[in-house]
Design a protein around this motif. Structure first.
Motif, PDB file in Angstrom:
ATOM      1  N   GLY A  40       0.288  -1.334   0.099  1.00 34.49           N
ATOM      2  CA  GLY A  40      -0.289   0.155  -0.045  1.00 34.49           C
ATOM      3  C   GLY A  40       1.020   1.469  -0.316  1.00 34.49           C
ATOM      4  O   GLY A  40      -0.036   2.055   0.348  1.00 34.49           O
ATOM      5  N   MET A  41       1.701   0.843  -0.568  1.00 35.34           N
ATOM      6  CA  MET A  41       2.601   2.620  -0.937  1.00 35.34           C
ATOM      7  C   MET A  41       2.947   3.669  -1.928  1.00 35.34           C
ATOM      8  O   MET A  41       2.702   2.326  -3.321  1.00 35.34           O
TER       9      MET A  41
ATOM     10  N   THR B 116     -11.413  10.657   0.785  1.00 33.70           N
ATOM     11  CA  THR B 116     -12.655  10.237   0.165  1.00 33.70           C
ATOM     12  C   THR B 116     -13.613   8.616   0.436  1.00 33.70           C
ATOM     13  O   THR B 116     -15.023   8.844   0.588  1.00 33.70           O
ATOM     14  N   ASN B 117     -12.674   7.829   0.802  1.00 29.04           N
ATOM     15  CA  ASN B 117     -12.923   6.757   0.434  1.00 29.04           C
ATOM     16  C   ASN B 117     -12.490   5.414   1.396  1.00 29.04           C
ATOM     17  O   ASN B 117     -11.462   6.011   2.316  1.00 29.04           O
ATOM     18  N   LYS B 118     -12.694   4.617   1.709  1.00 29.46           N
ATOM     19  CA  LYS B 118     -12.544   3.472   2.617  1.00 29.46           C
ATOM     20  C   LYS B 118     -12.569   2.382   1.281  1.00 29.46           C
ATOM     21  O   LYS B 118     -13.784   2.186   0.797  1.00 29.46           O
TER      22      LYS B 118
ATOM     23  N   ARG C 160      -8.607  -2.486   3.955  1.00 31.11           N
ATOM     24  CA  ARG C 160      -7.969  -1.506   4.936  1.00 31.11           C
ATOM     25  C   ARG C 160      -6.920  -0.293   4.827  1.00 31.11           C
ATOM     26  O   ARG C 160      -6.426   0.253   4.729  1.00 31.11           O
ATOM     27  N   SER C 161      -6.879  -0.242   3.355  1.00 28.71           N
ATOM     28  CA  SER C 161      -6.928   1.202   2.692  1.00 28.71           C
ATOM     29  C   SER C 161      -7.430   2.367   2.526  1.00 28.71           C
ATOM     30  O   SER C 161      -8.956   2.038   2.765  1.00 28.71           O
TER      31      SER C 161
ATOM     32  N   ARG D 111      -2.397   2.279   2.440  1.00 31.31           N
ATOM     33  CA  ARG D 111      -2.515   2.112   3.159  1.00 31.31           C
ATOM     34  C   ARG D 111      -2.154   2.851   4.956  1.00 31.31           C
ATOM     35  O   ARG D 111      -1.530   3.742   3.805  1.00 31.31           O
ATOM     36  N   PRO D 112      -2.999   2.683   5.911  1.00 35.14           N
ATOM     37  CA  PRO D 112      -2.295   3.681   6.670  1.00 35.14           C
ATOM     38  C   PRO D 112      -0.818   4.234   7.251  1.00 35.14           C
ATOM     39  O   PRO D 112      -0.660   4.459   7.935  1.00 35.14           O
TER      40      PRO D 112
END
Length: 69
Positions: A22-23, A36-38, A41-42, A59-60
């Motif tokens: 998720g980088m 804007t959205n989930k 998990r990202s 990713r968080p």
């Protein structure tokens, strides 16, 4: 410390090199975006690049809250 973000919140994209999943691309490092959205998990984030608003999926681990004030 991982936060739970809500749509409409401002975040700073800060890449953590120890996590590869998720980088985002390095051109977005240090940019301020709006959640804007989930998606799973990202998070989907709208980041301005020039005149365009790009939507990136991050990713968080690579996000931190925008300091208000």
């Amino acid at each position: 410390v991982l936060f739970d973000y809500k749509p409409g919140e401002k975040v700073v994209v800060e890449i953590d090199p120890s996590v590869h999943r998720g980088m985002p691309h390095r051109r977005y490092h240090g940019k301020i975006g709006i959640i804007t959205n989930k998606r799973g998990r990202s998070y989907v984030i709208g980041v301005t690049q020039g005149k365009a608003v790009k939507e990136i999926i991050v990713r968080p681990e690579h996000l931190k809250p925008y300091p208000e004030g």
